[in-house]
Every structure is written in C-alpha cells, then in structure tokens.
Enzyme design. Sequence first.
Site, PDB file in Angstrom:
ATOM      1  N   ILE A   1       6.563   0.203  -1.223  1.00 33.94           N
ATOM      2  CA  ILE A   1       6.024   0.311   0.333  1.00 33.94           C
ATOM      3  C   ILE A   1       5.767  -1.073   0.701  1.00 33.94           C
ATOM      4  O   ILE A   1       4.956  -1.853  -0.006  1.00 33.94           O
ATOM      5  CB  ILE A   1       4.905   1.307   0.258  1.00 33.94           C
ATOM      6  CG1 ILE A   1       4.724   1.598   1.655  1.00 33.94           C
ATOM      7  CG2 ILE A   1       3.463   0.791  -0.586  1.00 33.94           C
ATOM      8  CD1 ILE A   1       3.188   2.624   1.931  1.00 33.94           C
ATOM      9  N   SER A   2       6.181  -1.332   1.833  1.00 33.46           N
ATOM     10  CA  SER A   2       5.781  -2.837   2.417  1.00 33.46           C
ATOM     11  C   SER A   2       4.348  -3.049   2.542  1.00 33.46           C
ATOM     12  O   SER A   2       3.498  -2.031   2.930  1.00 33.46           O
ATOM     13  CB  SER A   2       6.845  -2.989   3.644  1.00 33.46           C
ATOM     14  OG  SER A   2       7.983  -2.885   3.445  1.00 33.46           O
ATOM     15  N   GLN A   3       3.980  -4.254   2.475  1.00 37.83           N
ATOM     16  CA  GLN A   3       2.637  -4.453   2.821  1.00 37.83           C
ATOM     17  C   GLN A   3       2.219  -4.255   4.173  1.00 37.83           C
ATOM     18  O   GLN A   3       3.405  -4.257   5.270  1.00 37.83           O
ATOM     19  CB  GLN A   3       2.265  -5.895   2.582  1.00 37.83           C
ATOM     20  CG  GLN A   3       3.106  -6.974   3.480  1.00 37.83           C
ATOM     21  CD  GLN A   3       2.493  -8.283   3.389  1.00 37.83           C
ATOM     22  OE1 GLN A   3       1.311  -8.591   3.490  1.00 37.83           O
ATOM     23  NE2 GLN A   3       3.528  -9.275   2.879  1.00 37.83           N
TER      24      GLN A   3
ATOM     25  N   ARG B   1      -2.843   5.823   3.800  1.00 35.95           N
ATOM     26  CA  ARG B   1      -1.766   5.078   3.281  1.00 35.95           C
ATOM     27  C   ARG B   1      -1.772   5.201   1.700  1.00 35.95           C
ATOM     28  O   ARG B   1      -0.818   5.258   1.004  1.00 35.95           O
ATOM     29  CB  ARG B   1      -1.884   3.731   3.459  1.00 35.95           C
ATOM     30  CG  ARG B   1      -0.882   2.852   3.065  1.00 35.95           C
ATOM     31  CD  ARG B   1      -1.283   1.493   3.581  1.00 35.95           C
ATOM     32  NE  ARG B   1      -0.587   0.164   2.937  1.00 35.95           N
ATOM     33  CZ  ARG B   1       0.718  -0.089   3.189  1.00 35.95           C
ATOM     34  NH1 ARG B   1       1.154   0.448   4.070  1.00 35.95           N
ATOM     35  NH2 ARG B   1       1.152  -0.986   2.493  1.00 35.95           N
TER      36      ARG B   1
END
Length: 221
Positions: free
Chosen positions: A69-71, A43
């Site tokens: 970027i989303s959690q 990630r």
Amino acid sequence: MSLHDLNWLISHSEPKATKMIHYLRDQGINHEELLALMGSLPRHEFVESAFSHLAYSATALPIGRNQTISQPLTVARMTQWLLTYARLGRVLEIGTGSGYQTRILAHFFNKVHTVERQQWLYMRAKQRLLSMGVKNVEYLFADGQTGWPHKVEMDAVIITAMASKIPLALTSCLKQQGILIMPIDHPTPQIGCWRKEGERWKCLGAEPAFFVPLLEGLEHA
C-alpha cells in the site's frame, strides 16, 4: 512540567491518524474533504495485520503477495491532482491492491472501474469495500495493461504500478482533457500527472516516488 515537555506529551498522545493528517498538511496537501476522509478511514484494516501499528506512518507497507500500500502522502498527492484537474465522472484504476486508493476514489468519483491482476488481492479488496458499504465500484480480475474490456470513456486513469512506457489501451480510453496519473521509471522513478490534449500530453505535476512494477498476466489465488 516545562512547555517543551507539555508539547511533547500532547504531540505523542494524538491519535495516529491525526498525526498523519498534520504531516500531509505540512507536505502541501490542502484539500479539506480529502484530509477529512483520510483521517476517518481505518487505514490499519488495509495492511497486513503484523504492520497495522505502522498503518498511519509515512511509509509504504505490505498487503500480501509481495505488493504494498502506498505511503499516505503518495495516495494524497495522486488524489489531490485528480480533484484539482479531473472531471469527477468515471475513473479507471489499474492495480486495486488493498482497495485503499479505490475507497478514496469512490468517495469523489461517480463511478470507479478498478482492475487487479492478482486474484487473492482482488477478492480481498472487493470483500473489504463491499463490507464498508461502497457501491459505486466495478471490480475486474484481469491484466490491467489491456485496459477496461468494454468501451467506456474515462475522465481519469490512475495506475498504481511503475512502468517504462504507458500501455496504449490505458490512454485510448481516456477522454480529451482527461487526466492520467502514473509512475514512470524514466529518467528517474517518479509519479506524474498529465492531461490529454489531442495527440499531446501536458505535464501538470511530478514527484519522486517508488512503486512495485507494472506486470503482465494473471496470478490466480
């Protein structure tokens, strides 16, 4: 050393990805293949380098061009909804962003169609995923609100930006019993999962969430 001190030492020596997976489990993510995939993906390669040390934390992070970027929990929740309710044929993703969600979708769906309106993000995400050997993704630099340019029926549509209403072009391409996942800001900001049933939509789940807004037009590099 006390048992408390030993437990603290063990928990703080775990790889960051392992801690992320423990957190996702605690929040109700229970799809084992999804958890294994998210635990194995690098990630940190999908975020701005200055924030790579936070890549596995429970927060959204910058990826450039004022996008995020989303959690991990949001990504996991959206994907688990798809794995629970959708046929895993074709999926349309609006907002390629860093390509992280795209990479996860590509693992489960036969074909991913992904659209990004910012050329810089589009090029970087495409290059990143190709370098990872991902071959079942079709990329498009375009205004996502206009949908996919060719007549292709989708089993699912996932939109990764907040809107007040759902663009018709993104629902008309969805098969009957297809799944739509989209953040909406009414009545409160949330991410929802719906199934297309004739002219009606059945809500299958919803969670509070915040996303960048869904914008029109193109931004060239």
